[in-house]
Design a protein around this motif. Structure first.
Motif, short mmCIF file in Angstrom:
data_model
loop_
_atom_site.label_atom_id
_atom_site.label_comp_id
_atom_site.label_asym_id
_atom_site.label_seq_id
_atom_site.Cartn_x
_atom_site.Cartn_y
_atom_site.Cartn_z
N GLN A 157 19.62 23.31 -9.31
CA GLN A 157 20.41 24.55 -9.23
C GLN A 157 19.72 25.72 -9.89
N VAL A 158 18.82 25.44 -10.81
CA VAL A 158 18.01 26.47 -11.44
C VAL A 158 16.60 26.38 -10.89
N GLN A 159 16.06 27.51 -10.50
CA GLN A 159 14.69 27.59 -10.05
C GLN A 159 13.88 28.40 -11.06
N LEU A 160 12.67 27.96 -11.33
CA LEU A 160 11.79 28.63 -12.27
C LEU A 160 10.54 29.09 -11.53
N GLU A 161 10.08 30.27 -11.87
CA GLU A 161 8.89 30.80 -11.25
C GLU A 161 7.96 31.38 -12.31
N CYS B 30 6.29 26.20 -16.51
CA CYS B 30 7.40 26.48 -17.42
C CYS B 30 8.52 25.47 -17.18
N VAL B 31 9.31 25.25 -18.22
CA VAL B 31 10.39 24.26 -18.17
C VAL B 31 11.62 24.80 -18.88
N VAL B 32 12.77 24.33 -18.43
CA VAL B 32 14.02 24.52 -19.15
C VAL B 32 14.65 23.14 -19.31
N ILE B 33 15.23 22.88 -20.47
CA ILE B 33 15.77 21.56 -20.79
C ILE B 33 17.14 21.70 -21.41
N PHE C 11 14.34 21.33 -15.53
CA PHE C 11 13.66 21.76 -14.32
C PHE C 11 12.26 22.23 -14.64
N TRP C 12 11.39 22.08 -13.68
CA TRP C 12 10.01 22.54 -13.74
C TRP C 12 9.80 23.72 -12.81
N GLY C 13 8.95 24.64 -13.22
CA GLY C 13 8.41 25.58 -12.27
C GLY C 13 7.33 24.92 -11.45
N ARG C 14 6.80 25.65 -10.49
CA ARG C 14 5.79 25.08 -9.59
C ARG C 14 4.38 25.20 -10.13
N GLY C 15 4.19 25.97 -11.16
CA GLY C 15 2.91 26.05 -11.84
C GLY C 15 2.12 27.30 -11.51
#
Length: 134
Positions: free
Chosen positions: A1-5, A99-102, A123-127
């Motif tokens: 549900q959360v996307q990281l960029e 990047c990550v959120v935990i 969640f992980w970002g794609r790098g």
């Protein structure tokens, strides 16, 4: 549900600097209850390692020994954004940075826990690629 960029990766020479950014989107209301925002990296052929992490509403901050005194994290709760300022870059800093959120435990002893470690979710970002030349 959360996307990281992630953004800000690129090439630098040894001794130079880069600044990485990470922005969260999607179910961002859940970010208010996240435990930590951080960064991992992976060099070619190696395992991912934790680089730095912080508690967005607390005082806790962690840096891996390999980057301590060279890298600095910062964040903006309003924008759900965090940063990694990388100074005095070394060739061994080369790799893909994620990047990550935990939610839940973020560290164990002297190392960071990745998303999916026992007891946490995240969640992980794609790098974003960082290349440091000598």
């Amino acid at each position: 549900q959360v996307q990281l960029e992630e953004s800000g990766g690129g090439s630098a020479q040894a001794g130079g600097s880069l600044k990485l950014s990470c922005v969260a989107s999607g179910a961002t209301s859940s970010m208010d209850y996240s435990s930590c925002w951080g960064w991992f990296r992976q060099a070619p052929g190696q395992e991912r390692e934790g680089v730095a992490s912080l508690a967005p509403r607390g005082s806790w901050i962690f840096y891996a020994d390999s980057v301590k005194d060279r890298f600095t994290m910062s964040h903006d709760n309003t924008k759900n954004t965090w940063y990694l300022q990388m100074n005095s870059l070394k060739p061994e800093d080369t790799g893909t940075y994620y990047c990550v959120v935990i939610w839940g435990p973020c560290a164990s002893g002297d190392h960071l826990l990745p998303p999916g470690a026992p007891g946490n979710r995240g969640f992980w970002g794609r790098g974003t690629q960082v290349t440091v030349s000598s």
